[in-house]
Design a protein around this motif. Structure first.
Motif, PDB file in Angstrom:
ATOM      1  N   ASP A 244     -19.283 -85.291  38.838  1.00 25.35           N
ATOM      2  CA  ASP A 244     -18.355 -86.371  38.479  1.00 25.35           C
ATOM      3  C   ASP A 244     -17.573 -86.065  37.202  1.00 25.35           C
ATOM      4  OD1 ASP A 244     -19.145 -87.772  40.675  1.00 25.35           O
ATOM      5  OD2 ASP A 244     -20.291 -89.297  39.591  1.00 25.35           O
ATOM      6  N   PHE A 249     -11.254 -89.542  37.838  1.00 24.42           N
ATOM      7  CA  PHE A 249     -11.489 -90.984  37.975  1.00 24.42           C
ATOM      8  C   PHE A 249     -10.485 -91.765  37.135  1.00 24.42           C
ATOM      9  CE2 PHE A 249     -15.718 -89.536  39.367  1.00 24.42           C
ATOM     10  CZ  PHE A 249     -15.913 -90.356  40.464  1.00 24.42           C
ATOM     11  N   ASP A 251      -9.446 -95.649  35.663  1.00 25.94           N
ATOM     12  CA  ASP A 251      -9.791 -97.053  35.446  1.00 25.94           C
ATOM     13  C   ASP A 251      -8.739 -97.937  36.115  1.00 25.94           C
ATOM     14  OD1 ASP A 251     -12.037 -96.447  33.965  1.00 25.94           O
ATOM     15  OD2 ASP A 251     -11.003 -96.580  32.030  1.00 25.94           O
ATOM     16  N   ARG A 256     -14.665-103.120  38.895  1.00 29.32           N
ATOM     17  CA  ARG A 256     -15.913-102.919  38.170  1.00 29.32           C
ATOM     18  C   ARG A 256     -16.077-101.460  37.774  1.00 29.32           C
ATOM     19  NH1 ARG A 256     -21.490-105.066  40.708  1.00 29.32           N
ATOM     20  NH2 ARG A 256     -20.436-107.035  40.153  1.00 29.32           N
ATOM     21  N   ASN A 257     -15.711-100.556  38.663  1.00 29.72           N
ATOM     22  CA  ASN A 257     -15.902 -99.119  38.430  1.00 29.72           C
ATOM     23  C   ASN A 257     -14.587 -98.372  38.594  1.00 29.72           C
ATOM     24  OD1 ASN A 257     -18.829 -99.267  38.136  1.00 29.72           O
ATOM     25  ND2 ASN A 257     -18.885 -99.642  40.359  1.00 29.72           N
ATOM     26  N   SER A 402     -21.940 -86.069  33.823  1.00 28.06           N
ATOM     27  CA  SER A 402     -21.312 -87.393  33.849  1.00 28.06           C
ATOM     28  C   SER A 402     -20.130 -87.430  32.884  1.00 28.06           C
ATOM     29  CB  SER A 402     -22.336 -88.458  33.446  1.00 28.06           C
ATOM     30  OG  SER A 402     -21.690 -89.685  33.147  1.00 28.06           O
TER      31      SER A 402
END
Length: 525
Positions: A244, A249, A251, A256-257, A402
């Motif tokens: 990950d 990724f 926002d 929520r994620n 992470s």
């Protein structure tokens, strides 16, 4: 279908020295594949240096060949041949030394996502086969630009197109949607970047390339960043999704994620920066370990700023049983890339090549040169460098998988992580070496200006018993498909300039190359 050019193999003269076979291309001074030690050619530049890394001495013996493929050339599909410096690999079983002293073989070259100066296009991923004849040139007497092209004669042979699931074409379009993970036969595909929900074709900005003994190919991608395995026919077999920490990724307000967003047009919140994905890809000789290299730091590691993006990541996968078991993630290391002294900007890496399980070649560079426009003619750093991970910290399967745990803050590696040892090696912008082949760095912009984007490495053994650790380092440039007479996705285009696909060959002593590789033997034919 074979396509042939006017720059076919040069005429060669008779062998001229007892006990050594070498060729004399027509109109060129004698070519010596066995120079008596590193003093030929003379190291008449400060950039021409020998270096030591972990007790092994590496010797830069200079540039020995140059060739090109014209900007307007088209492949057998009718589209512009370009971008091929994104990745190259020496085709197995083709490298040989000829009786006349020349060398020959085939390169598999891979373009990226197609002509995209005015936006991304629906360009199908592919690889080309290019045959070559190499006549190394060692004299200090400069060649003309035209004569230098006889030292590396290139001949296009064929094209293989990439397809994904259900035999759909891959696409170079920017990724605006995500395909959910799904089981295909016995293979679980991860979430994949696709063009959009209505055109659900796999996005592929192909960068790294590894050729396997069974005819399959590993291809690393910038969009994911993922690594894909393609069959010998070009069909997708499986994909590797990294931890990950490097996935893009984003926002989303109210969510929520964070969610995956593979677009390259904007940077994500965490993960790889836009257009800074898996540039480097290489494999060990036994074909059991795959090494994957991120171009520069992730966003959380400082990748949104050129001043702090120097700490990037190298991943290692066990692929010894991929027919039964998916690739197993076994290693992750931090590599600190070189930075520009005047402003601390990072020279991002564009290619990786295996020497041993702990030592690698890496191509780090700026983006200046032919193809980068007026005002950016002069390159400051284009290097084939070295790094060693034998004493570096393996952070695989730790908190650093992470995005919540950066490996670096403001360009400084966090306490407890020891990066790889990094050593500058071969400067590709050495004015003395470029001048020997009619090339230059800086103004004016013309065909003899060194291209801006060099992104590939391949090795071939010299086969000299006096220097058994000597190898030819072959590299090619990504010309971004720049031509005034181009064809892309069935449409004609004019990019406003012509930038040829340039190829260079250097010779170096590489004592850490692991024996047993397909590239460590040579036949006399």
């Amino acid at each position: 279908m074979n396509w042939y050019y006017y720059w076919t193999a040069p005429q060669v003269g008779e062998a001229m020295r007892t006990g050594s076979i070498f060729a004399t291309p027509s109109g060129i001074e004698p070519v010596h594949p066995s120079p008596p030690g590193p003093k030929l050619p003379e190291p008449d530049s400060a950039n021409f240096v020998n270096v030591t890394l972990n007790g092994k001495t590496f010797i830069n013996k200079g540039m020995v060949a140059f060739g090109l493929i014209p900007a307007a050339f088209r492949d057998e599909t009718g589209e512009t041949f370009g971008g091929v410096g994104s990745a190259i690999a020496l085709k197995r079983g083709t490298w040989k030394q000829n009786k006349d002293g020349s060398f020959s073989g085939s390169l598999i070259v891979q373009p990226d996502r197609g002509f995209n100066v005015d936006g991304t296009i629906n360009y199908q991923g592919r690889q080309h086969e290019v045959e070559f004849t190499l006549n190394p040139y060692y004299s200090s007497t400069p060649l003309s630009f035209n004569a230098s092209q006889k030292t590396l004669a290139l001949q296009y042979k064929s094209t293989l197109l990439y397809t994904e699931r259900q035999h759909k074409t891959t696409t170079g379009l920017d990724s605006l949607a995500v395909r959910n993970s799904e089981l295909v036969g016995l293979v679980l595909d991860p979430q994949e970047p696709i063009a959009n929900k209505t055109f659900s074709h796999l996005n592929l900005d192909a960068e790294g390339l590894v050729l396997n003994s069974d005819g399959t190919s590993w291809v690393s991608d910038e969009y994911g960043p993922y690594v894909h395995l393609f069959s010998s026919e070009g069909d997708l077999i499986r994909s590797i999704q990294p931890p990950d920490a490097v996935l893009p990724f984003q926002d989303v307000p109210g969510a929520r994620n964070p969610v995956l967003n593979f677009t390259a047009s904007v940077d994500p919140t965490t993960g790889r920066a836009g257009n800074q994905g898996f540039e480097g890809l290489t494999i060990n000789p036994s074909g059991t370990k795959l090494f994957v290299f991120l171009q520069s730091a992730t966003i959380q590691d400082g990748g949104s700023n050129k001043d702090t993006q120097q700490n990037t990541r190298l991943f290692v996968y066990d692929i010894s049983s991929i027919s039964l078991i998916p690739p197993v993630y076994i290693g992750q290391y931090v590599v600190t890339l070189p930075v520009k002294a005047s402003n601390n900007h990072t020279f991002a890496q564009s290619e990786l090549h295996y020497l041993s399980d702990t030592q690698f070649l890496v191509l780090a560079r700026d983006g200046n040169g032919n193809g980068d426009g007026v005002g950016n003619e002069e390159s400051k750093y284009k290097n084939v460098d070295l790094f060693d991970i034998s004493e570096a910290t393996n952070i695989a399967h730790t908190q650093f998988d992470s995005p919540a745990h950066p490996i670096a803050v403001n360009g400084v590696v966090v306490k407890g992580i020891k990066p790889a040892k990094y050593q500058p090696f071969i400067s590709m912008i050495d004015s003395i070496q470029l001048g020997r082949f009619g090339l230059h760095n800086g103004v004016p912009i013309d065909p003899t200006l060194l291209n801006s984007k060099w992104e590939s490495l391949a090795l071939a053994p010299v086969g000299d018993p006096s220097f058994p650790d000597d190898y030819f380092i072959i590299t090619a440039s990504d010309n971004d498909f720049l031509t005034t007479n181009g064809v892309a996705a069935g449409m004609h285009y004019d990019a406003g300039s012509n930038v040829d696909s340039q190829f260079m060959v250097w010779r170096a002593t590489l004592p850490s190359v692991q024996r047993g590789s397909v590239e460590t033997s040579i036949g006399i034919h």
